[in-house]
Design a protein around this motif. Structure first.
Motif, PDB file in Angstrom:
ATOM      1  N   LEU A 175       0.819  -1.210   0.000  1.00 20.29           N
ATOM      2  CA  LEU A 175       0.000   0.000   0.000  1.00 20.29           C
ATOM      3  C   LEU A 175       0.847   1.251   0.000  1.00 20.29           C
ATOM      4  CD1 LEU A 175      -2.736   1.450   0.353  1.00 20.29           C
ATOM      5  CD2 LEU A 175      -2.362   1.257   2.815  1.00 20.29           C
ATOM      6  N   VAL A 176       1.830   1.321   0.920  1.00 19.86           N
ATOM      7  CA  VAL A 176       2.595   2.552   1.088  1.00 19.86           C
ATOM      8  C   VAL A 176       3.585   2.754  -0.053  1.00 19.86           C
ATOM      9  CG1 VAL A 176       4.194   3.773   2.586  1.00 19.86           C
ATOM     10  CG2 VAL A 176       2.325   2.479   3.582  1.00 19.86           C
ATOM     11  N   VAL A 177       4.248   1.675  -0.485  1.00 17.29           N
ATOM     12  CA  VAL A 177       5.277   1.818  -1.503  1.00 17.29           C
ATOM     13  C   VAL A 177       4.687   1.772  -2.911  1.00 17.29           C
ATOM     14  CG1 VAL A 177       7.439   0.892  -2.402  1.00 17.29           C
ATOM     15  CG2 VAL A 177       6.975   0.795   0.038  1.00 17.29           C
ATOM     16  N   GLY A 178       3.923   0.694  -3.187  1.00 20.09           N
ATOM     17  CA  GLY A 178       3.314   0.591  -4.502  1.00 20.09           C
ATOM     18  C   GLY A 178       1.903   1.110  -4.488  1.00 20.09           C
ATOM     19  N   ASP A 220     -11.286  -1.779 -25.424  1.00 21.56           N
ATOM     20  CA  ASP A 220      -9.908  -2.005 -25.881  1.00 21.56           C
ATOM     21  C   ASP A 220      -8.883  -1.424 -24.901  1.00 21.56           C
ATOM     22  OD1 ASP A 220     -10.651  -3.344 -28.287  1.00 21.56           O
ATOM     23  OD2 ASP A 220     -11.168  -1.407 -29.145  1.00 21.56           O
ATOM     24  N   VAL A 221      -9.137  -1.603 -23.624  1.00 23.56           N
ATOM     25  CA  VAL A 221      -8.243  -1.125 -22.562  1.00 23.56           C
ATOM     26  C   VAL A 221      -7.738  -2.308 -21.764  1.00 23.56           C
ATOM     27  CG1 VAL A 221      -8.155   0.201 -20.399  1.00 23.56           C
ATOM     28  CG2 VAL A 221      -9.317   1.150 -22.397  1.00 23.56           C
ATOM     29  N   VAL A 222      -6.432  -2.375 -21.513  1.00 17.32           N
ATOM     30  CA  VAL A 222      -5.872  -3.466 -20.724  1.00 17.32           C
ATOM     31  C   VAL A 222      -6.024  -3.182 -19.233  1.00 17.32           C
ATOM     32  CG1 VAL A 222      -4.178  -4.112 -22.475  1.00 17.32           C
ATOM     33  CG2 VAL A 222      -3.534  -2.482 -20.677  1.00 17.32           C
ATOM     34  N   CYS A 223      -6.136  -4.259 -18.461  1.00 16.81           N
ATOM     35  CA  CYS A 223      -6.032  -4.155 -17.007  1.00 16.81           C
ATOM     36  C   CYS A 223      -4.550  -4.277 -16.693  1.00 16.81           C
ATOM     37  CB  CYS A 223      -6.844  -5.258 -16.334  1.00 16.81           C
ATOM     38  SG  CYS A 223      -8.625  -5.103 -16.579  1.00 16.81           S
ATOM     39  N   HIS A 224      -3.947  -3.174 -16.235  1.00 18.51           N
ATOM     40  CA  HIS A 224      -2.497  -3.058 -16.243  1.00 18.51           C
ATOM     41  C   HIS A 224      -1.798  -3.626 -15.017  1.00 18.51           C
ATOM     42  CE1 HIS A 224      -4.003   0.489 -14.080  1.00 18.51           C
ATOM     43  NE2 HIS A 224      -2.873   0.438 -13.401  1.00 18.51           N
ATOM     44  N   ARG A 225      -2.554  -3.959 -13.972  1.00 12.98           N
ATOM     45  CA  ARG A 225      -1.889  -4.365 -12.733  1.00 12.98           C
ATOM     46  C   ARG A 225      -2.606  -5.524 -12.061  1.00 12.98           C
ATOM     47  NH1 ARG A 225      -1.943  -1.573  -6.824  1.00 12.98           N
ATOM     48  NH2 ARG A 225      -0.174  -2.685  -5.942  1.00 12.98           N
ATOM     49  N   LEU A 226      -1.818  -6.528 -11.656  1.00 11.24           N
ATOM     50  CA  LEU A 226      -2.304  -7.654 -10.868  1.00 11.24           C
ATOM     51  C   LEU A 226      -1.421  -7.774  -9.634  1.00 11.24           C
ATOM     52  CD1 LEU A 226      -4.168 -10.222 -10.694  1.00 11.24           C
ATOM     53  CD2 LEU A 226      -2.293 -11.464 -11.816  1.00 11.24           C
ATOM     54  N   THR A 227      -2.046  -7.952  -8.477  1.00 17.33           N
ATOM     55  CA  THR A 227      -1.303  -8.134  -7.231  1.00 17.33           C
ATOM     56  C   THR A 227      -1.718  -9.455  -6.614  1.00 17.33           C
ATOM     57  OG1 THR A 227      -1.198  -5.757  -6.868  1.00 17.33           O
ATOM     58  CG2 THR A 227      -0.767  -7.146  -4.977  1.00 17.33           C
ATOM     59  N   THR A 228      -0.742 -10.293  -6.248  1.00 13.87           N
ATOM     60  CA  THR A 228      -1.022 -11.658  -5.807  1.00 13.87           C
ATOM     61  C   THR A 228      -0.485 -11.971  -4.422  1.00 13.87           C
ATOM     62  OG1 THR A 228       1.012 -12.476  -6.863  1.00 13.87           O
ATOM     63  CG2 THR A 228      -0.993 -12.480  -8.204  1.00 13.87           C
ATOM     64  N   SER A 229      -0.103 -10.954  -3.664  1.00 15.81           N
ATOM     65  CA  SER A 229       0.395 -11.193  -2.311  1.00 15.81           C
ATOM     66  C   SER A 229       0.054  -9.996  -1.436  1.00 15.81           C
ATOM     67  CB  SER A 229       1.920 -11.413  -2.326  1.00 15.81           C
ATOM     68  OG  SER A 229       2.404 -11.735  -1.044  1.00 15.81           O
ATOM     69  N   GLY A 230      -0.440 -10.272  -0.225  1.00 18.69           N
ATOM     70  CA  GLY A 230      -0.792  -9.207   0.702  1.00 18.69           C
ATOM     71  C   GLY A 230      -2.152  -8.628   0.405  1.00 18.69           C
ATOM     72  N   GLN A 245      -6.296  -4.441 -11.303  1.00 19.17           N
ATOM     73  CA  GLN A 245      -6.576  -3.012 -11.471  1.00 19.17           C
ATOM     74  C   GLN A 245      -6.748  -2.687 -12.945  1.00 19.17           C
ATOM     75  OE1 GLN A 245      -4.094  -0.501  -9.073  1.00 19.17           O
ATOM     76  NE2 GLN A 245      -4.486   1.317 -10.289  1.00 19.17           N
ATOM     77  N   CYS A 246      -7.810  -1.950 -13.252  1.00 17.72           N
ATOM     78  CA  CYS A 246      -8.182  -1.666 -14.633  1.00 17.72           C
ATOM     79  C   CYS A 246      -8.614  -0.192 -14.757  1.00 17.72           C
ATOM     80  CB  CYS A 246      -9.357  -2.554 -15.062  1.00 17.72           C
ATOM     81  SG  CYS A 246      -9.190  -4.323 -14.727  1.00 17.72           S
ATOM     82  N   GLY A 247      -8.907   0.224 -15.985  1.00 13.47           N
ATOM     83  CA  GLY A 247      -9.565   1.496 -16.189  1.00 13.47           C
ATOM     84  C   GLY A 247      -8.738   2.628 -16.756  1.00 13.47           C
ATOM     85  N   ASP A 248      -7.480   2.349 -17.145  1.00  9.20           N
ATOM     86  CA  ASP A 248      -6.625   3.394 -17.709  1.00  9.20           C
ATOM     87  C   ASP A 248      -6.438   3.141 -19.200  1.00  9.20           C
ATOM     88  OD1 ASP A 248      -4.669   5.171 -18.496  1.00  9.20           O
ATOM     89  OD2 ASP A 248      -3.045   4.173 -17.419  1.00  9.20           O
ATOM     90  N   PRO A 249      -7.036   3.970 -20.074  1.00 10.12           N
ATOM     91  CA  PRO A 249      -6.893   3.752 -21.509  1.00 10.12           C
ATOM     92  C   PRO A 249      -5.452   3.787 -22.011  1.00 10.12           C
ATOM     93  CG  PRO A 249      -8.730   5.205 -21.089  1.00 10.12           C
ATOM     94  CD  PRO A 249      -7.990   5.047 -19.779  1.00 10.12           C
ATOM     95  N   SER A 250      -4.558   4.449 -21.267  1.00 11.40           N
ATOM     96  CA  SER A 250      -3.159   4.485 -21.703  1.00 11.40           C
ATOM     97  C   SER A 250      -2.446   3.169 -21.413  1.00 11.40           C
ATOM     98  CB  SER A 250      -2.409   5.634 -21.021  1.00 11.40           C
ATOM     99  OG  SER A 250      -2.117   5.319 -19.667  1.00 11.40           O
ATOM    100  N   SER A 306       5.078 -10.483  -7.727  1.00 12.05           N
ATOM    101  CA  SER A 306       3.803 -10.532  -7.027  1.00 12.05           C
ATOM    102  C   SER A 306       2.962  -9.281  -7.277  1.00 12.05           C
ATOM    103  CB  SER A 306       4.022 -10.705  -5.520  1.00 12.05           C
ATOM    104  OG  SER A 306       4.768  -9.622  -4.996  1.00 12.05           O
ATOM    105  N   ASP A 307       3.507  -8.340  -8.025  1.00 17.32           N
ATOM    106  CA  ASP A 307       2.799  -7.092  -8.297  1.00 17.32           C
ATOM    107  C   ASP A 307       3.306  -6.530  -9.614  1.00 17.32           C
ATOM    108  OD1 ASP A 307       1.277  -4.806  -8.094  1.00 17.32           O
ATOM    109  OD2 ASP A 307       2.559  -3.833  -6.618  1.00 17.32           O
ATOM    110  N   GLY A 308       2.407  -6.406 -10.579  1.00 13.89           N
ATOM    111  CA  GLY A 308       2.818  -5.880 -11.878  1.00 13.89           C
ATOM    112  C   GLY A 308       1.803  -6.257 -12.941  1.00 13.89           C
TER     113      GLY A 308
END
Length: 284
Positions: free
Chosen positions: A43-46, A158-168, A173-178, A268-270
């Protein structure tokens, strides 16, 4: 610009160090405490971060890096209630303030006589399967109004979900057209539930956002844009992320399959190991 990049690199480096030390911590701490500590590190760092574009500069911004977040044992976390203590009026007024450049052209949502009753279904048809979302106007009407508006105008197509977190914490995470985590609609709006019902003293104390809940990503309170996260497992987070709906059973099956594929490069995050593309988002 260089200072921002240096801060971001420093934060990511710190996260990497903490993740590498996790095995060592597991030998000396109960697993629940380790999970809670890792959740706070993420949460704090990423963070449930999106890189917000402000003043033309790309910065990785945490949810709130100015306050210390407490880390009680996971067993002491309360589960986030999915209804308000006091109901809202049947309609509300919403404010969407100009903020940065839009990643994709979209008009502003309606601001007057916004419904605060009932639900609306938004279906995300992805290359990995269907993700249905039942959005609850009674808890966060201005948020639902915005998400429904984005879907109706094709903002999420046509927007990717750019982030998956699998620990903690366990989120897609989705919703950014860029597709970078740095984009938004060119406006922002205030937090709603549970932030607006929480006492200031409780905003740093995690609650459990349960499996199946949907909430808004932000770069600090009042900076909600278009990015949201889908909890495919229980995730301990401070109540500073607007909750606004539930994922359908079919959607959870799709998310489970995405999570099983893991994160690119074995992290675990990316970015998800298998690209998750929202082909169309539609209002049922």
């Amino acid at each position: 610009m260089s200072n921002n990049k240096e801060r971001r690199q420093s934060a990511l480096s710190q996260l990497e160090k903490e993740l590498k030390s996790r095995d060592r911590k597991e030998k000396t701490k109960p697993m629940t405490v380790v999970a809670a500590s890792l959740a706070v590190i993420l949460l704090v760092v990423g963070g449930i971060w999106y890189a917000a574009t402000q003043g033309g500069e790309d910065e990785a911004i945490t949810a709130d890096d100015s306050t210390e977040i407490t880390t009680p044992a996971e067993s002491s976390y309360e589960t986030l209630a999915i209804s308000r203590t006091t109901a809202l009026d049947d309609t509300v007024s919403c404010t969407y303030e100009e903020a940065g450049d839009a990643s994709r052209e979209v008009s502003n949502p309606a601001t007057e006589d916004v419904s605060a009753t009932g639900t609306v279904t938004v279906n995300l048809s992805t290359n990995q399967g269907e993700i249905g979302m039942e959005l609850d106007r009674s808890v966060s009407p201005c948020t639902v109004n915005a998400i429904e508006h984005f879907a109706a105008e094709g903002y999420y197509d046509d927007v990717v979900c750019h982030r998956l977190t699998t620990s903690g914490i366990f989120v897609l995470q989705c919703g950014d057209p860029s597709g970078t985590g740095a984009g938004g609609p060119g406006f922002q709006f205030a937090n709603e539930y549970p932030t607006d019902e929480a006492a200031d003293a409780d905003l740093n104390t995690p609650v459990i956002y349960e499996r199946g809940t949907i909430a808004m990503a932000n770069a600090g309170q009042g900076t909600n844009g278009s990015q949201f996260f889908l909890n495919y497992e229980d995730s301990p987070l401070p109540p500073v992320y607007t909750y606004f709906g539930q994922i359908t059973d079919e959607g959870l099956e799709t998310l489970d399959a995405i999570a099983e594929q893991g994160v690119e490069g074995g992290a675990s995050d990316g970015a998800p190991a298998e690209e998750v593309l929202i082909e169309t988002a539609s209002v049922a």
